[in-house]
Design a protein around this motif. Structure first.
Motif, short mmCIF file in Angstrom:
data_model
loop_
_atom_site.label_atom_id
_atom_site.label_comp_id
_atom_site.label_asym_id
_atom_site.label_seq_id
_atom_site.Cartn_x
_atom_site.Cartn_y
_atom_site.Cartn_z
N PHE A 95 0.87 -1.26 0.07
CA PHE A 95 0.18 -0.01 0.11
C PHE A 95 0.95 1.23 0.07
O PHE A 95 0.63 2.39 -0.69
CB PHE A 95 -1.01 -0.02 1.26
CG PHE A 95 -1.77 1.16 1.23
CD1 PHE A 95 -3.08 1.15 0.69
CD2 PHE A 95 -1.51 2.28 2.08
CE1 PHE A 95 -3.81 2.31 0.83
CE2 PHE A 95 -2.33 3.17 2.12
CZ PHE A 95 -3.38 3.32 1.68
N LEU A 96 1.91 1.40 0.62
CA LEU A 96 2.65 2.41 0.57
C LEU A 96 3.74 2.60 -0.40
O LEU A 96 3.87 3.71 -0.99
CB LEU A 96 3.44 2.37 2.21
CG LEU A 96 2.85 2.42 3.36
CD1 LEU A 96 3.75 2.40 4.76
CD2 LEU A 96 1.97 3.77 3.55
N PHE A 97 4.42 1.35 -0.84
CA PHE A 97 5.42 1.64 -1.77
C PHE A 97 4.98 1.09 -3.11
O PHE A 97 5.95 1.12 -3.94
CB PHE A 97 6.70 0.67 -1.34
CG PHE A 97 7.29 1.16 -0.10
CD1 PHE A 97 7.99 2.37 0.19
CD2 PHE A 97 7.01 0.46 1.25
CE1 PHE A 97 8.36 2.76 1.44
CE2 PHE A 97 7.57 1.05 2.47
CZ PHE A 97 8.23 2.35 2.45
N ARG A 98 3.86 0.61 -3.30
CA ARG A 98 3.28 0.46 -4.54
C ARG A 98 2.01 0.82 -4.79
O ARG A 98 1.18 0.08 -5.14
CB ARG A 98 3.19 -1.30 -4.76
CG ARG A 98 4.68 -1.78 -5.02
CD ARG A 98 5.21 -1.48 -6.42
NE ARG A 98 6.61 -2.00 -6.75
CZ ARG A 98 7.68 -1.21 -6.62
NH1 ARG A 98 8.02 -0.16 -5.94
NH2 ARG A 98 8.84 -2.02 -6.73
N ARG A 99 1.89 2.17 -4.30
CA ARG A 99 0.51 2.69 -4.40
C ARG A 99 -0.14 2.73 -5.69
O ARG A 99 -1.38 2.63 -5.69
CB ARG A 99 0.82 4.29 -3.93
CG ARG A 99 -0.52 4.83 -3.60
CD ARG A 99 -1.39 4.21 -2.50
NE ARG A 99 -2.63 4.81 -2.10
CZ ARG A 99 -3.79 4.51 -2.71
NH1 ARG A 99 -3.65 3.72 -3.65
NH2 ARG A 99 -4.72 5.29 -2.58
#
Length: 503
Positions: free
Chosen positions: A150-154
């Protein structure tokens, strides 16, 4: 002759020429992640083998792998509308099988020993640990993978389906390692006690964990994934929702996990009661929700892509074909048979995926949920479609004629607020030769960001989405105004020959 994209490329920013620090390079981050997962896998392998023995480990491995392909296939089927990158799924499975399993084994063992030495009832330490400690530790460890994606492959995490898929694949990997441990231990017990056949501990463990409840861990963690999926659909102006909904999903996953683990303490038939009253209905409800969400995504594709048809980017039949999984498959098969084998089929599949992402981007933009990079992302997706049009569009047209014929033109387009397709449209159905002749004018205005109010879509004098008359309901329909939507009186001065209605 090479054809350039029908819009200006962005010039690099002032800081784009600087070199990142060594720890910011992509290969360093990927290397660190792969090393972490590999070390976790080696440690978990050693721990499980020490507890089960070599023979027990091999037996547990052979039995635990049986439900994995079916579960992965189910989640991959759910993700077929807008397929996520394989690297995200590989990461999720590896995290669940290695990192999350290692955290769970170490933390659960430590907590159980601490409870046994600090309470007056050491015999109940295992039950207390399984009911209270294990759900918190295991669901938190699995949720970490969803959080990282969720954070790094938004860009790849855009909705509920993405959350369900990442969470389900992570939990499948976790259950795989846990089943090796339980089945290998059960086999070792049978070796010591002489149990065999259907009365053996191994057979009972296999029936409960692999036959009856292979979906248990995915079911729990999917609740967390739904929470993150709802957060992905929220705007930046809803920070509380983006935080509280994932936490609520995680707490719900922990609660259901605790109920499942504690069912053995509810009496002789407690396990069957919890299974029938909670697990099966919850599994059915979440399955229905996942399938319904998948169908809604297909409907979004059919509703959003007609705007790009009127701008000249897509053919009139493409929104309907791209909104049908059967037609998509027919287009890939046709490309593989008649346009160059697997590379052509891969190009069509990529075209379908990019078009779907474009529809979802427009859907989010119209609802105020698009990010700051939505204009650049839109142009990037359009460029990817343009590069694959020569192979993809004839295949999609074939699918439209043979598998999913488009409904009556006026009824189909009128349903979504668009007029009938003009007969002279360069990409009109039945005129495939028009594809690739010239460049369509960029959607709206290529030099202006997505939805920018100073120069709104269609060049109206009021911002996009804020017209006095509702979107798609002007007195003069799209394509028929003095300065129509995506159709200025003449080609843009800097793009001669780019008019969408002039091949």
């Amino acid at each position: 002759m090479a054809i350039s994209p029908p819009y200006p490329s962005y010039s690099p920013g002032p800081g784009s020429g600087t070199h990142p620090h060594w720890w910011q390079r992509r290969w360093v981050r990927y290397g660190a992640l792969i090393t972490l997962l590999a070390l976790s896998g080696l440690v978990i392998l050693a721990l499980v083998r020490r507890q089960t023995g070599t023979t027990g480990f091999l037996v547990g491995l052979g039995l635990a792998v049986l439900p994995v392909p079916w579960l992965l296939a189910a989640f991959r089927w759910l993700d077929r509308v807008e397929p996520g990158p394989w690297r995200n799924l590989v990461f999720a499975f590896a995290w669940g099988a290695c990192a999350a399993a290692l955290i769970a084994i170490v933390a659960n063992s430590f907590a159980t020993k601490w409870i046994a030495t600090s309470t007056a009832d050491p015999a109940g330490a295992d039950t207390l640990g399984a009911t209270l400690i294990a759900p918190v530790v295991e669901e938190s460890a699995k949720a970490a993978a969803v959080l990282l994606v969720f954070l790094f492959r938004r860009r790849d995490f855009t909705g509920i389906v993405d959350g369900v898929v990442i969470a389900g694949v992570t939990a499948t990997g976790f259950a795989f390692t846990e089943n090796i441990l339980y089945l290998g231990t059960a086999f070792g017990t049978d070796q010591l006690s002489g149990g065999h056949g259907i009365a053996s501990v191994t057979a009972a463990t296999f029936f409960v964990r692999v036959v009856m409840s292979p979906f248990a861990h995915p079911l729990f963690t999917v609740l967390t994934g739904i929470g993150f999926g709802v957060a992905a659909l929220s705007t930046e102006r809803q920070p509380a929702r983006r935080v509280l909904v994932p936490l609520g999903g995680l707490l719900l996953a922990m609660s259901m996990h605790a109920l499942w683990n504690g069912s053995a303490t509810f009496g002789q038939f407690g396990f069957l009661a919890v299974y029938a009253a909670f697990m099966v209905p919850a599994f059915g409800l979440l399955t229905w929700l996942a399938v319904w969400t998948r169908q809604r995504e297909l409907r979004t594709v059919r509703e959003e892509l007609p705007a790009y048809v009127f701008a000249g980017w897509l053919g009139p039949a493409e929104p309907f074909v791209l909104g049908s999984m059967r037609a998509r498959r027919a287009a890939r098969d046709h490309a593989r048979r008649h346009f160059g084998g697997r590379p052509a089929a891969r190009a069509v599949a990529q075209y379908e995926a990019y078009a779907t992402s474009l529809a979802f981007l427009r859907h989010r933009g119209r609802r105020g949920r698009a990010g700051a990079d939505s204009a650049a992302r839109e142009q990037e997706l359009l460029a990817e479609l343009w590069r694959r049009r020569e192979v993809a569009r004839p295949a999609l047209e074939h699918a439209a004629r043979t598998v999913a014929p488009m409904p009556a033109t006026s009824a189909y387009w009128g349903r979504y607020g668009y007029p009938a397709m003009p007969a002279g449209h360069p990409g009109a159905y039945g005129r495939p030769a028009a594809y690739g002749q010239g460049h369509p004018a960029a959607y709206g205005h290529p030099a202006v960001p997505y939805g920018y109010p100073a120069a709104p879509y269609g060049n109206q004098t009021v911002p996009y989405g804020n017209e006095a008359a509702p979107y798609g309901n002007q007195a003069a329909p799209y394509g028929n105004q003095a300065a129509p939507y995506g159709n200025p009186p003449g080609p843009p001065a800097r793009y001669p020959g780019c008019h969408p209605y002039r091949p």
